[in-house]
Design a protein around this motif. Structure first.
Motif, PDB file in Angstrom:
ATOM      1  N   LEU A 199       0.814  -1.211   0.000  1.00 54.92           N
ATOM      2  CA  LEU A 199       0.000   0.000   0.000  1.00 54.92           C
ATOM      3  C   LEU A 199       0.851   1.267   0.000  1.00 54.92           C
ATOM      4  N   GLY A 200       2.005   1.226   0.684  1.00 55.59           N
ATOM      5  CA  GLY A 200       2.845   2.418   0.781  1.00 55.59           C
ATOM      6  C   GLY A 200       3.965   2.473  -0.222  1.00 55.59           C
ATOM      7  N   GLY A 201       4.349   1.323  -0.798  1.00 51.58           N
ATOM      8  CA  GLY A 201       5.446   1.307  -1.763  1.00 51.58           C
ATOM      9  C   GLY A 201       6.203  -0.007  -1.704  1.00 51.58           C
ATOM     10  N   VAL A 202       7.204  -0.127  -2.576  1.00 53.98           N
ATOM     11  CA  VAL A 202       7.990  -1.349  -2.697  1.00 53.98           C
ATOM     12  C   VAL A 202       9.472  -0.997  -2.720  1.00 53.98           C
ATOM     13  N   VAL A 203      10.273  -1.768  -1.994  1.00 51.97           N
ATOM     14  CA  VAL A 203      11.734  -1.692  -2.048  1.00 51.97           C
ATOM     15  C   VAL A 203      12.225  -3.021  -2.621  1.00 51.97           C
ATOM     16  N   ASN A 204      12.934  -2.959  -3.741  1.00 52.64           N
ATOM     17  CA  ASN A 204      13.438  -4.160  -4.405  1.00 52.64           C
ATOM     18  C   ASN A 204      14.963  -4.154  -4.349  1.00 52.64           C
ATOM     19  N   VAL A 205      15.534  -5.087  -3.594  1.00 48.71           N
ATOM     20  CA  VAL A 205      16.984  -5.227  -3.483  1.00 48.71           C
ATOM     21  C   VAL A 205      17.426  -6.273  -4.514  1.00 48.71           C
ATOM     22  N   ILE A 206      18.245  -5.855  -5.475  1.00 48.71           N
ATOM     23  CA  ILE A 206      18.542  -6.686  -6.637  1.00 48.71           C
ATOM     24  C   ILE A 206      19.974  -7.200  -6.589  1.00 48.71           C
ATOM     25  N   ALA A 207      20.120  -8.494  -6.771  1.00 48.46           N
ATOM     26  CA  ALA A 207      21.417  -9.149  -6.867  1.00 48.46           C
ATOM     27  C   ALA A 207      21.308 -10.234  -7.930  1.00 48.46           C
ATOM     28  N   SER A 208      22.443 -10.723  -8.413  1.00 52.25           N
ATOM     29  CA  SER A 208      22.451 -11.678  -9.524  1.00 52.25           C
ATOM     30  C   SER A 208      22.384 -13.109  -9.004  1.00 52.25           C
ATOM     31  N   ASP A 209      21.230 -13.500  -8.455  1.00 54.01           N
ATOM     32  CA  ASP A 209      21.103 -14.850  -7.917  1.00 54.01           C
ATOM     33  C   ASP A 209      20.951 -15.895  -9.019  1.00 54.01           C
ATOM     34  N   ILE A 210      20.279 -15.536 -10.121  1.00 53.79           N
ATOM     35  CA  ILE A 210      20.104 -16.442 -11.251  1.00 53.79           C
ATOM     36  C   ILE A 210      20.610 -15.739 -12.500  1.00 53.79           C
ATOM     37  N   PRO A 211      21.649 -16.249 -13.164  1.00 56.58           N
ATOM     38  CA  PRO A 211      22.154 -15.592 -14.380  1.00 56.58           C
ATOM     39  C   PRO A 211      21.071 -15.507 -15.451  1.00 56.58           C
ATOM     40  N   THR A 212      20.982 -14.358 -16.141  1.00 54.10           N
ATOM     41  CA  THR A 212      20.003 -14.175 -17.208  1.00 54.10           C
ATOM     42  C   THR A 212      20.620 -14.257 -18.596  1.00 54.10           C
ATOM     43  N   THR A 213      21.940 -14.359 -18.676  1.00 51.73           N
ATOM     44  CA  THR A 213      22.618 -14.560 -19.946  1.00 51.73           C
ATOM     45  C   THR A 213      23.900 -15.339 -19.677  1.00 51.73           C
ATOM     46  N   ILE A 214      24.467 -15.921 -20.708  1.00 51.78           N
ATOM     47  CA  ILE A 214      25.694 -16.701 -20.537  1.00 51.78           C
ATOM     48  C   ILE A 214      26.885 -15.772 -20.739  1.00 51.78           C
TER      49      ILE A 214
END
Length: 749
Positions: free
Chosen positions: A233-248
């Motif tokens: 309701l008030g907002g979102v905080v997204n802490v991003i790290a490379s847990d799963i590679p998205t490219t080789i």
């Protein structure tokens, strides 16, 4: 590991493997040629460690020491590539990948700037988006800007940003506050997945994420229930790290980071490696820890029993082919910290000892170039637990929380209309044990479906757009049967709700945009608000819940103006939120309870109540390149919260103004900033009124390139005046940190 956690993790990961096999079996036999490119500056110098994003398929690549990158396993079609790197304005290129032929080569040129410009945002909408095209107010911290701000907790790292503050309860028990809303009204996620801990339920509980491990942090200020359901309701905080590679990747890469502070004596260390295994597989691993002693407070003295220890690790496997991209990760986080005691107190207080284990999985399947373009399936299973240990060593209360999440999202493209639709599910099994348990054990179940669409009014990617969305959620809370007479009134509750949003974004030129949006969002009452009936030692009150509480519903409006160029970075917003049935703690008097050795103790009586409320405010920040290599900035924010029938909302942040000046030539930097918080006396609770304070901070940094390595060193002096102050958002009534020398060293390779 609990049976429910193990079963949930097994089901989630098995489903992803089955879907992956099916999608791979259906893949086209012909693979389109890869995109090979180079990112460089206007002088032709290659730029290492730039982030290159393909919005259409949400793929990311990192450039090597020679500025090159390769993105394989794409289907034929047209793609938009966005490059971001701190110290440079974002770069952009459009490429067309044929069905066959030689590699598609592209050059992305980026212009140098000393401003900290936001890159592509993945949190604010169902599709990755340029900040200039987002209707809500956003924040992004990465690179040197993140190193200049990183603190002991995620909340302290973000607390200098407009509209953001901290609910401070010591270096561990610190959680974010967004526009005066905190706790269960602010959702903190890691890589888009809920953290599965209890940090939002009580002021003494810690967030199980260490900010030093983050590659970037994104914040959406304002309601985000449309995409994330309950608790946003008030907002979102997204802490991003490379847990799963998205490219080789073409080579093994990673980072090592070290942090030390004088105000929290000790150190933190984290490191990460990502390596290719084959043409379709890559692995990543990250590990770290933090060990700090009691906090030094402003004006001298020590905040007793505020030590903090954590250890964490994650391992992930990524799989990338022409049509299928996905992977799995497993991680663990263990921690122990003390709850603060005021200086001079006789007892050292209690400590909290716990852990969190999680398994996550994600699968993306390319479906076509029009209509339904991409299907994403993701899920997580988490087991969390902590023990609250009394000063004598005995366990007072034991908490356990098992969480499973899952979602299916389809991206859509029908001419000028693009967006997403999907369904999501959430299950939580909560179990407090011990004589001091506040509530009975309970299970929560949430199912939701949403639709989000963006209409390009001019047919151009950079033209005006209309953004609309709708969501329906069914949420239930089921308390377990118990013989405890305190919880005899607990009963099942169901909360069904509709959320919606409508926004208009208008680019005024290539570097300036204006937007306006309206939204309806919701929050269901928590188990604590519904069923509490016990002494809550963390905040010193006897809490009584109300099983008749209704759903909180918010109707809000926001207007945002953004400017982003090589010379100016600015964002101004004004907002209004009307929250019906706002739930708040209400000190209704005192009550007598029986303490240790049958001694009677008088404590405040807190009964949760509801009343309609409104919050309105303004916030803004601007940075301007005033001279070559010199950036001057100003910021300010103010939120005012009131009950509609009269009286101020408790625990509102104070209004702030600030300014900064920074010299940065790309290699060396020196900055000075100051922030003044005004007195906060708009509360009926006299003990929570706070005085005005001024913080002055100085930092210097150096960035050195050595082949494929980039070394970054930041030395900060925070609270130079050693100001003694408290945050009005904090229920624990503890003083904030004093003068601090902080060193952050990071090497990328």
């Amino acid at each position: 590991m609990s049976h429910r956690f193990g079963r949930g993790a097994l089901l989630a990961l098995s489903a992803l493997l089955v879907l992956s096999g099916a999608a791979h079996a259906a893949a086209d036999p012909e693979v389109a040629p890869p995109i090979t490119g180079v990112v460089r500056d206007t002088a032709g110098t290659p730029l290492a460690n730039a982030r290159v994003i393909i919005n259409e398929v949400n793929r990311t690549a990192i450039t090597g020491s020679d500025g090159t990158f390769t993105i394989r396993a794409l289907r034929a079609g047209t793609y938009h590539l966005d490059a971001t790197l701190l110290g440079y304005a974002p770069g952009h290129a459009v490429v067309t990948v044929p069905e066959s032929g030689p590699d598609v080569r592209v050059v992305i040129t980026m212009r140098s700037t000393v401003l900290s410009l936001e890159g592509i945002n993945v949190t604010a909408s169902a599709r990755s988006a340029d900040p200039l095209n987002i209707t809500q107010s956003t924040v992004e911290l990465s690179g040197k800007a993140l190193d200049r701000s990183v603190g002991t907790s995620v909340a302290q790292t973000l607390s200098t940003q407009p509209g953001l503050s901290v609910r401070y309860g010591g270096p561990a028990a610190s959680t974010p506050v967004i526009r005066g809303l905190a706790g269960e009204r602010v959702l903190v996620v890691q890589n888009g997945q809920r953290t599965g801990d209890l940090s939002s339920t009580s002021a003494d509980h810690a967030l199980s994420i260490d900010p030093l491990a983050a590659s970037r942090i994104e914040v959406v200020r304002g309601p985000a229930s449309l995409l994330y359901g309950n608790n946003a309701l008030g907002g979102v905080v997204n802490v991003i790290a490379s847990d799963i590679p998205t490219t080789i990747p073409g080579r093994t890469s990673g980072f090592l980071a070290l942090q030390g502070e004088s105000v929290n004596p000790g150190a933190a260390l984290t490191g990460e490696l990502t390596a290719p295994v084959s043409s379709t597989l890559a692995v990543t691993a990250r590990a770290g820890g933090r060990n700090v002693d009691d906090t030094r407070v402003g004006g001298g003295g020590v905040l007793d029993n505020t030590f903090y220890r954590n250890l964490y690790g994650t391992a992930g496997l990524g799989y990338v082919t022409e049509r299928v991209q996905g992977g799995v990760s497993l991680g663990g986080y263990t921690f122990k910290y003390g709850l603060p005691s005021l200086p001079g107190a006789e007892e050292s207080g209690v400590s909290i000892d716990g852990d969190r284990f999680e398994g996550t999985g994600r699968l993306d399947v390319a479906m076509g170039r029009s209509g339904f373009t991409n299907l994403r399936v993701d899920g997580s299973a988490q087991r969390y637990g902590h023990d609250e240990i009394e000063s004598g060593g005995e366990i007072g209360t034991r908490f356990r929380l098992d969480t499973q999440t899952g979602s299916v999202t389809a991206r859509t493209a029908f001419g000028r209309l693009t967006g997403a639709l999907g369904v999501s599910g959430l299950r939580k099994d909560y179990s407090p044990e011990g004589e001091e348990a506040l509530t009975p054990a309970a299970s929560s179940l949430n199912g939701g479906a949403f639709l989000y669409q963006e209409l390009a009014l001019s047919g151009s990617r950079t033209g005006p757009s209309l953004q609309a969305g709708a969501r329906f959620d069914a949420y239930s809370v089921r308390p377990d049967e118990t013989d405890d007479a305190r919880f005899a009134g607990a009963r099942d509750r169901d909360f069904n709700n509709f959320s919606g949003s409508l926004g208009l974004n208008v680019p005024l030129n290539d570097h300036l945009s204006a937007s306006v949006s309206v939204a309806r969002s919701f929050r269901a009452p928590t188990v604590e608000e519904l069923y509490s009936n016990a002494f809550h030692a963390a905040v010193g009150t006897y809490d009584i819940g109300n099983p008749e509480l209704a759903l909180e519903t918010n109707r809000g409006a926001e207007a945002v103006v953004r400017a982003q160029s090589e010379r100016v970075n600015a964002q101004f917003s004004t907002f209004y939120n009307r929250i019906d049935n706002y739930i708040t703690a209400d000190i209704a008097g005192d009550t007598t309870i029986v303490g240790e050795e049958d001694d009677e103790v008088t404590v405040p009586l807190n009964i949760f109540r509801q009343a309609d409320a409104q919050l309105r405010g303004v916030e803004g920040q601007i940075e301007v390149v005033a001279l070559p290599h010199v950036v001057v900035g100003v910021m300010g924010d103010m939120v005012r919260g009131d009950f509609v029938d009269g009286g101020a909302l408790p625990f509102m942040p104070a209004a702030r103004v600030g300014g900064s000046v920074r010299w940065d030539d790309g290699k060396y930097s020196v900055s000075l900033d100051g922030r003044h918080a005004f007195e906060q006396d708009r509360t009926d609770l006299v003990e929570f009124r706070t005085d005005a304070y001024t913080l002055l901070n100085l930092s210097t940094g150096v960035s050195l390139r050595q082949g494929s390595r980039i070394h970054s060193i930041v030395l900060r002096a925070d609270n130079l005046l050693d100001e003694a102050y408290r945050e009005p958002t904090s229920r624990l009534l503890v003083p904030s940190p004093g003068r601090n020398l902080s060193l952050v060293y990071r090497v990328l390779f």
